[in-house]
Design a protein around this motif. Structure first.
Motif, short mmCIF file in Angstrom:
data_model
loop_
_atom_site.label_atom_id
_atom_site.label_comp_id
_atom_site.label_asym_id
_atom_site.label_seq_id
_atom_site.Cartn_x
_atom_site.Cartn_y
_atom_site.Cartn_z
N ASP A 36 0.86 -1.18 0.00
CA ASP A 36 0.00 0.00 0.00
C ASP A 36 0.90 1.24 0.00
N PHE A 37 0.54 2.25 -0.79
CA PHE A 37 1.34 3.47 -0.83
C PHE A 37 1.48 4.08 0.56
N GLN B 256 1.37 10.91 4.29
CA GLN B 256 0.51 11.89 3.61
C GLN B 256 0.08 11.35 2.25
N ALA B 257 -1.15 11.65 1.88
CA ALA B 257 -1.66 11.24 0.57
C ALA B 257 -0.92 12.01 -0.51
N TRP B 258 -0.79 11.38 -1.67
CA TRP B 258 -0.13 12.00 -2.82
C TRP B 258 -1.20 12.31 -3.85
N ARG C 272 4.62 -4.14 -6.97
CA ARG C 272 3.39 -3.39 -7.26
C ARG C 272 3.03 -2.59 -6.02
N VAL C 273 2.57 -1.36 -6.22
CA VAL C 273 2.09 -0.52 -5.12
C VAL C 273 0.68 -0.06 -5.46
N TRP C 274 -0.26 -0.31 -4.55
CA TRP C 274 -1.61 0.15 -4.81
C TRP C 274 -1.89 1.44 -4.04
#
Length: 251
Positions: A178-179, A185-187, A216-218
């Motif tokens: 997960d990001f 902080q959200a991007w 992979r990053v979701w």
């Protein structure tokens, strides 16, 4: 009969898309929640996506494709939307899903624990034909020490927090994260990624690659800048719900 007709119609449309002169295979493109596209499998396939993802539930002994259990529809089975078209494609392309001997990864996010034995049974009868389609199971997975109990046609989606022994690692070709694991902080995808987060992502990719695994990053934004940044970092699969935008960026 209706299901067979639908599968044949889908295959014909897919083949028509591949006949376009601008077709390009995009191995790092991942169709996130592909079944929510207007044409599941078809849209991503026509754009040459290297990875496609579907959520699966069990209902009345059948694998059903849906985002929520309440959204299940009788005609939207895993067999009809994905397996039958894929079998027809590999029979036409010398054992490969794509022309040019290109492989495909199909991620199956299992929402029910009882889905895995059903999926295994369904795929085992076609394992020779589907050698160039890598089925990676995510979601409701068994413990790593139990991976060996399942046929090798099935691989498993790993996690960066999990340590996999040498005997298990071969069954985990992909590590997903997960990001939020890299940033508090959200991007927004409109501003450049911070150096700190970019460094963490690069370290994640480097460690996975050192173990012979892909990444992979979701939870990443659907913007051209985000796609370009993740591609530069070296992520093996870049996910998107906006397939045309991702395809254009990866061009």
């Amino acid at each position: 009969m209706k299901r067979l007709f639908t599968a044949c119609l889908l295959l014909g449309t897919i083949q028509a898309g591949l006949s376009q002169t601008n077709f390009k295979y995009r191995p790092s493109a991942h169709s996130h929640n592909d079944y929510e596209q207007s044409k599941p499998l078809e849209n991503a396939y026509a754009l040459g996506f290297g990875s496609i993802e579907a959520d699966v539930y069990v209902q009345n002994g059948e694998l059903m494709v849906a985002h929520e259990r309440s959204e299940i529809k009788p005609e939207r089975t895993f067999r009809q939307l994905y397996l039958t078209p894929l079998l027809k494609l590999v029979r036409q392309h010398e054992g490969y899903p794509y022309p040019g001997h290109h492989p495909l990864q199909l991620m199956v996010d299992l929402k029910d624990a009882e889905a895995l034995p059903l999926l295994e049974h369904l795929l085992k009868s076609h394992q020779f034909e589907l050698k160039q389609v890598r089925f990676v199971v995510s979601g409701s997975m068994p413990r790593p020490e139990e991976f060996k109990n399942y046929d090798e046609i099935i691989s498993f989606d790993g996690r960066r927090s999990q340590n996999y022994g040498a005997d298990v690692k071969a069954r985990v070709p992909l590590i997903s994260a997960d990001f939020k694991e890299f940033s508090t902080q959200a991007w927004d995808g409109a501003t450049p990624l911070s150096t700190d987060v970019e460094t963490k992502l690069k370290a994640f990719v480097a460690q996975a690659h050192a173990n012979g695994q892909k990444t992979r990053v979701w939870g990443t934004p659907n913007t051209a800048l985000a796609y370009q940044t993740l591609q530069k970092i070296g992520l093996d699969y870049i996910g998107s719900d906006q397939l045309d935008k991702l395809a254009a960026t990866l061009n």
